[in-house]
Write a protein that holds these residues in place. Structure first.
Motif, PDB file in Angstrom:
ATOM      1  N   SER A 221       0.835  -1.190   0.000  1.00  0.00           N
ATOM      2  CA  SER A 221       0.000   0.000   0.000  1.00  0.00           C
ATOM      3  C   SER A 221       0.877   1.249   0.000  1.00  0.00           C
ATOM      4  CB  SER A 221      -0.919   0.031   1.229  1.00  0.00           C
ATOM      5  OG  SER A 221      -2.031  -0.811   1.055  1.00  0.00           O
ATOM      6  N   ILE A 222       0.551   2.172  -0.881  1.00  0.00           N
ATOM      7  CA  ILE A 222       1.268   3.442  -0.966  1.00  0.00           C
ATOM      8  C   ILE A 222       0.252   4.577  -0.933  1.00  0.00           C
ATOM      9  CG2 ILE A 222       3.137   2.393  -2.307  1.00  0.00           C
ATOM     10  CD1 ILE A 222       1.945   3.760  -4.804  1.00  0.00           C
ATOM     11  N   ARG A 223       0.732   5.806  -0.823  1.00  0.00           N
ATOM     12  CA  ARG A 223      -0.154   6.959  -0.916  1.00  0.00           C
ATOM     13  C   ARG A 223      -0.601   7.112  -2.371  1.00  0.00           C
ATOM     14  NH1 ARG A 223       3.500  11.592   1.646  1.00  0.00           N
ATOM     15  NH2 ARG A 223       5.018  10.391   0.442  1.00  0.00           N
ATOM     16  N   LEU A 224      -1.911   7.126  -2.571  1.00  0.00           N
ATOM     17  CA  LEU A 224      -2.490   7.187  -3.909  1.00  0.00           C
ATOM     18  C   LEU A 224      -3.174   8.522  -4.151  1.00  0.00           C
ATOM     19  CD1 LEU A 224      -4.386   3.761  -3.921  1.00  0.00           C
ATOM     20  CD2 LEU A 224      -2.167   4.224  -4.983  1.00  0.00           C
ATOM     21  N   HIS A 225      -3.457   8.806  -5.431  1.00  0.00           N
ATOM     22  CA  HIS A 225      -4.412   9.859  -5.735  1.00  0.00           C
ATOM     23  C   HIS A 225      -5.760   9.470  -5.152  1.00  0.00           C
ATOM     24  CE1 HIS A 225      -7.497  11.988  -8.033  1.00  0.00           C
ATOM     25  NE2 HIS A 225      -6.596  12.891  -8.356  1.00  0.00           N
ATOM     26  N   GLY A 226      -6.202   8.234  -5.411  1.00  0.00           N
ATOM     27  CA  GLY A 226      -7.387   7.688  -4.780  1.00  0.00           C
ATOM     28  C   GLY A 226      -8.659   7.768  -5.587  1.00  0.00           C
ATOM     29  N   VAL A 243      -5.736  16.543 -10.634  1.00  0.00           N
ATOM     30  CA  VAL A 243      -6.402  17.424  -9.678  1.00  0.00           C
ATOM     31  C   VAL A 243      -7.224  16.598  -8.689  1.00  0.00           C
ATOM     32  CG1 VAL A 243      -6.516  19.285 -11.373  1.00  0.00           C
ATOM     33  CG2 VAL A 243      -8.459  17.734 -11.139  1.00  0.00           C
ATOM     34  N   ASP A 244      -7.647  17.258  -7.617  1.00  0.00           N
ATOM     35  CA  ASP A 244      -8.572  16.709  -6.626  1.00  0.00           C
ATOM     36  C   ASP A 244      -8.030  15.467  -5.920  1.00  0.00           C
ATOM     37  OD1 ASP A 244     -10.695  16.210  -5.017  1.00  0.00           O
ATOM     38  OD2 ASP A 244     -12.004  15.451  -6.592  1.00  0.00           O
ATOM     39  N   PHE A 245      -7.147  15.696  -4.962  1.00  0.00           N
ATOM     40  CA  PHE A 245      -6.608  14.618  -4.140  1.00  0.00           C
ATOM     41  C   PHE A 245      -7.448  14.408  -2.878  1.00  0.00           C
ATOM     42  CE2 PHE A 245      -3.173  15.083  -6.985  1.00  0.00           C
ATOM     43  CZ  PHE A 245      -2.316  13.994  -6.845  1.00  0.00           C
ATOM     44  N   ASP A 246      -8.693  14.855  -2.896  1.00  0.00           N
ATOM     45  CA  ASP A 246      -9.544  14.792  -1.711  1.00  0.00           C
ATOM     46  C   ASP A 246      -9.759  13.357  -1.223  1.00  0.00           C
ATOM     47  OD1 ASP A 246     -11.286  16.492   0.075  1.00  0.00           O
ATOM     48  OD2 ASP A 246     -12.779  15.047  -0.612  1.00  0.00           O
ATOM     49  N   ASP A 247      -9.761  12.388  -2.145  1.00  0.00           N
ATOM     50  CA  ASP A 247      -9.966  10.988  -1.771  1.00  0.00           C
ATOM     51  C   ASP A 247      -8.653  10.227  -1.609  1.00  0.00           C
ATOM     52  OD1 ASP A 247     -12.870  10.430  -1.635  1.00  0.00           O
ATOM     53  OD2 ASP A 247     -12.843  11.194  -3.671  1.00  0.00           O
ATOM     54  N   SER A 248      -7.545  10.940  -1.533  1.00  0.00           N
ATOM     55  CA  SER A 248      -6.240  10.295  -1.405  1.00  0.00           C
ATOM     56  C   SER A 248      -6.200   9.410  -0.157  1.00  0.00           C
ATOM     57  CB  SER A 248      -5.144  11.352  -1.328  1.00  0.00           C
ATOM     58  OG  SER A 248      -3.868  10.760  -1.288  1.00  0.00           O
ATOM     59  N   ARG A 249      -5.661   8.209  -0.328  1.00  0.00           N
ATOM     60  CA  ARG A 249      -5.567   7.255   0.777  1.00  0.00           C
ATOM     61  C   ARG A 249      -4.498   6.225   0.442  1.00  0.00           C
ATOM     62  NH1 ARG A 249     -10.712   5.168   2.243  1.00  0.00           N
ATOM     63  NH2 ARG A 249     -11.619   7.106   1.519  1.00  0.00           N
ATOM     64  N   MET A 250      -4.281   5.280   1.320  1.00  0.00           N
ATOM     65  CA  MET A 250      -3.326   4.206   1.085  1.00  0.00           C
ATOM     66  C   MET A 250      -3.996   3.104   0.261  1.00  0.00           C
ATOM     67  SD  MET A 250      -0.584   5.216   2.706  1.00  0.00           S
ATOM     68  CE  MET A 250       0.378   3.695   2.728  1.00  0.00           C
ATOM     69  N   GLY A 251      -3.216   2.474  -0.619  1.00  0.00           N
ATOM     70  CA  GLY A 251      -3.744   1.375  -1.410  1.00  0.00           C
ATOM     71  C   GLY A 251      -2.733   0.926  -2.447  1.00  0.00           C
ATOM     72  N   PRO A 252      -3.060  -0.104  -3.235  1.00  0.00           N
ATOM     73  CA  PRO A 252      -2.145  -0.604  -4.257  1.00  0.00           C
ATOM     74  C   PRO A 252      -2.076   0.337  -5.450  1.00  0.00           C
ATOM     75  CG  PRO A 252      -4.223  -1.762  -4.410  1.00  0.00           C
ATOM     76  CD  PRO A 252      -4.328  -0.872  -3.193  1.00  0.00           C
ATOM     77  N   ALA A 253      -0.923   0.396  -6.093  1.00  0.00           N
ATOM     78  CA  ALA A 253      -0.738   1.298  -7.232  1.00  0.00           C
ATOM     79  C   ALA A 253      -1.753   1.061  -8.339  1.00  0.00           C
ATOM     80  CB  ALA A 253       0.684   1.126  -7.780  1.00  0.00           C
ATOM     81  N   ILE A 254      -2.195  -0.167  -8.526  1.00  0.00           N
ATOM     82  CA  ILE A 254      -3.105  -0.487  -9.628  1.00  0.00           C
ATOM     83  C   ILE A 254      -4.430   0.252  -9.485  1.00  0.00           C
ATOM     84  CG2 ILE A 254      -4.155  -2.498  -8.518  1.00  0.00           C
ATOM     85  CD1 ILE A 254      -3.178  -2.104 -12.246  1.00  0.00           C
ATOM     86  N   GLN A 255      -4.792   0.691  -8.265  1.00  0.00           N
ATOM     87  CA  GLN A 255      -6.045   1.415  -8.076  1.00  0.00           C
ATOM     88  C   GLN A 255      -6.068   2.702  -8.891  1.00  0.00           C
ATOM     89  OE1 GLN A 255      -8.958   0.974  -6.980  1.00  0.00           O
ATOM     90  NE2 GLN A 255      -9.766   3.045  -6.737  1.00  0.00           N
ATOM     91  N   ASP A 256      -4.956   3.424  -8.921  1.00  0.00           N
ATOM     92  CA  ASP A 256      -4.907   4.657  -9.709  1.00  0.00           C
ATOM     93  C   ASP A 256      -4.796   4.371 -11.205  1.00  0.00           C
ATOM     94  OD1 ASP A 256      -5.168   6.418  -7.614  1.00  0.00           O
ATOM     95  OD2 ASP A 256      -3.034   6.890  -7.460  1.00  0.00           O
ATOM     96  N   ILE A 257      -4.205   3.237 -11.562  1.00  0.00           N
ATOM     97  CA  ILE A 257      -3.974   2.937 -12.972  1.00  0.00           C
ATOM     98  C   ILE A 257      -5.242   2.445 -13.657  1.00  0.00           C
ATOM     99  CG2 ILE A 257      -2.690   1.454 -14.571  1.00  0.00           C
ATOM    100  CD1 ILE A 257      -0.360   1.518 -12.568  1.00  0.00           C
ATOM    101  N   TRP A 258      -5.980   1.512 -13.033  1.00  0.00           N
ATOM    102  CA  TRP A 258      -7.119   0.910 -13.738  1.00  0.00           C
ATOM    103  C   TRP A 258      -8.208   1.937 -14.017  1.00  0.00           C
ATOM    104  CZ3 TRP A 258     -12.209   0.942 -12.531  1.00  0.00           C
ATOM    105  CH2 TRP A 258     -12.606   1.111 -11.210  1.00  0.00           C
TER     106      TRP A 258
END
Length: 355
Positions: A221-226, A243-258
């Motif tokens: 888990s890393i810091r994501l855009h979210g 833009v809009d990092f309001d939902d930024s949280r920890m998680g797997p990198a693939i969450q931001d990619i998919w």
């Protein structure tokens, strides 16, 4: 769940469609009932700015976001945070991450800091921040160069995101996005009785299947855009801004990619290849995360339905989402979840080198 920093002029007022809400709403109990145009202007001017009195509400529902004209200068974006959603520490953590990205010249839109370095301010009952305006439109996912550049920027975001963890912001988990979303909907009478059994069955099956997938994959888990969908990437000429990092949280990198992928499996595979090529110039990708895509897509669907339900007493929601909470909506949502049961069994995307 999205706060755009573009110049759209969608008004989120306090009018409720008569047949849209299951309950009568007392406006005095809604989270932004004291946030008038005068309050917005007074809040911005409390920081030393002089407004030209032009205020345009932007397309945002979770928070309230406005473009505010400033005399002799470019307009600013004022973001007013939904009460009781994030703590002070959680908001400041996100601000710190955004500012650190900007300091590395990664194209994001961070909050503006005052002379003391503060980025989060209070006015009356409201917490707010200011940022520069960045106009633009959603990027074209058919343009390979755009996908490659988005991959580069996202790789740089994740390279910094993995340097340290959030201390206060939560992680993207099955418990939070799946189990709690299901429990909330079942406990609050949003689902029509004629469809209740169907929802109970398919959601339980999905949670069991996702549990099996997620627990068998070793990811970091890393810091994501979210919330990294194309609407949160602004393109203007040759510039791209996340833009809009309001939902930024920890998680797997693939969450931001998919979330940057669309179309059928063949199209997604092509898009993923271009994004990954740019991404791996700055950050190594863990291919064992690829089977997580359909699980996290399912979690997003479940969480979105529960998010609408949790916010239904906010007058902006029945106005903006009049189709929610109808029998047709729930029938289509259940069908979508059934399709995800099959999606979870489909082969995952592959690394370009494995095709």
């Amino acid at each position: 769940m999205t706060d755009h920093t573009d110049t759209s002029n969608d008004n989120v007022g306090n009018t409720i469609q008569a047949d849209a809400s299951p309950v009568a709403v007392n406006l005095a109990n809604t989270p932004f009932h004291t946030l008038t145009q005068d309050t917005v202007l007074d809040a911005v001017e409390s920081l030393g700015y002089v407004s030209d009195l032009r205020v345009f509400p932007l397309n945002s529902y979770e928070n309230r976001v406005y473009q505010v004209g400033i005399e002799g200068e470019a307009p600013l974006i004022a973001k007013f945070y939904r009460p009781n959603r994030w703590s002070l520490q959680q908001i400041r953590e996100e601000h710190t991450f955004s500012l650190a990205l900007a300091e590395l010249e990664i194209p994001v839109v961070p909050p503006i800091a005052n002379a003391e370095g503060e980025t989060l301010f209070e006015y009356g009952d409201h917490r707010f921040s200011l940022s520069q305006r960045r106009g633009g439109h959603a990027p074209s996912l058919d343009d390979m160069d755009t996908l490659y550049r988005m991959g580069q920027h996202l790789g740089r975001i994740h390279a910094l995101g993995q340097v340290e963890d959030y201390s206060h912001r939560p992680a993207l988990t099955l418990e939070d996005f799946g189990i709690r979303s299901r429990e909330y909907l079942l406990a609050n009478d949003f689902i029509p009785k004629t469809l209740l059994a169907a929802y109970q069955t398919v959601s339980e099956q999905l949670i069991d299947k996702m549990q099996s997938v997620i627990t068998n994959i070793n990811y970091r888990s890393i810091r994501l855009h979210g919330d990294c969908h194309p609407g949160n990437v602004l393109q203007r000429e040759d510039s791209l801004y996340f833009v809009d990092f309001d939902d930024s949280r920890m998680g797997p990198a693939i969450q931001d990619i998919w979330m940057l992928l669309s179309g059928d499996k063949t199209q997604q595979q092509t898009q993923f290849g271009e994004i990954l090529e740019g991404y791996e110039e700055f950050c190594e990708f863990n291919p064992t995360e690829l089977p997580l895509i359909e699980s996290f897509r399912t979690l997003r669907l479940m969480h979105y339905a529960a998010w609408l339900a949790r916010r239904w007493e906010d007058p902006a929601f029945p106005q903006a989402f009049p189709w929610f909470n109808s029998e047709r909506y729930w029938a289509e949502h259940i069908q979508e979840l059934r399709e995800q049961l099959f999606g979870l069994d489909e082969p995952a995307l592959k690394l370009p080198s494995a095709i």
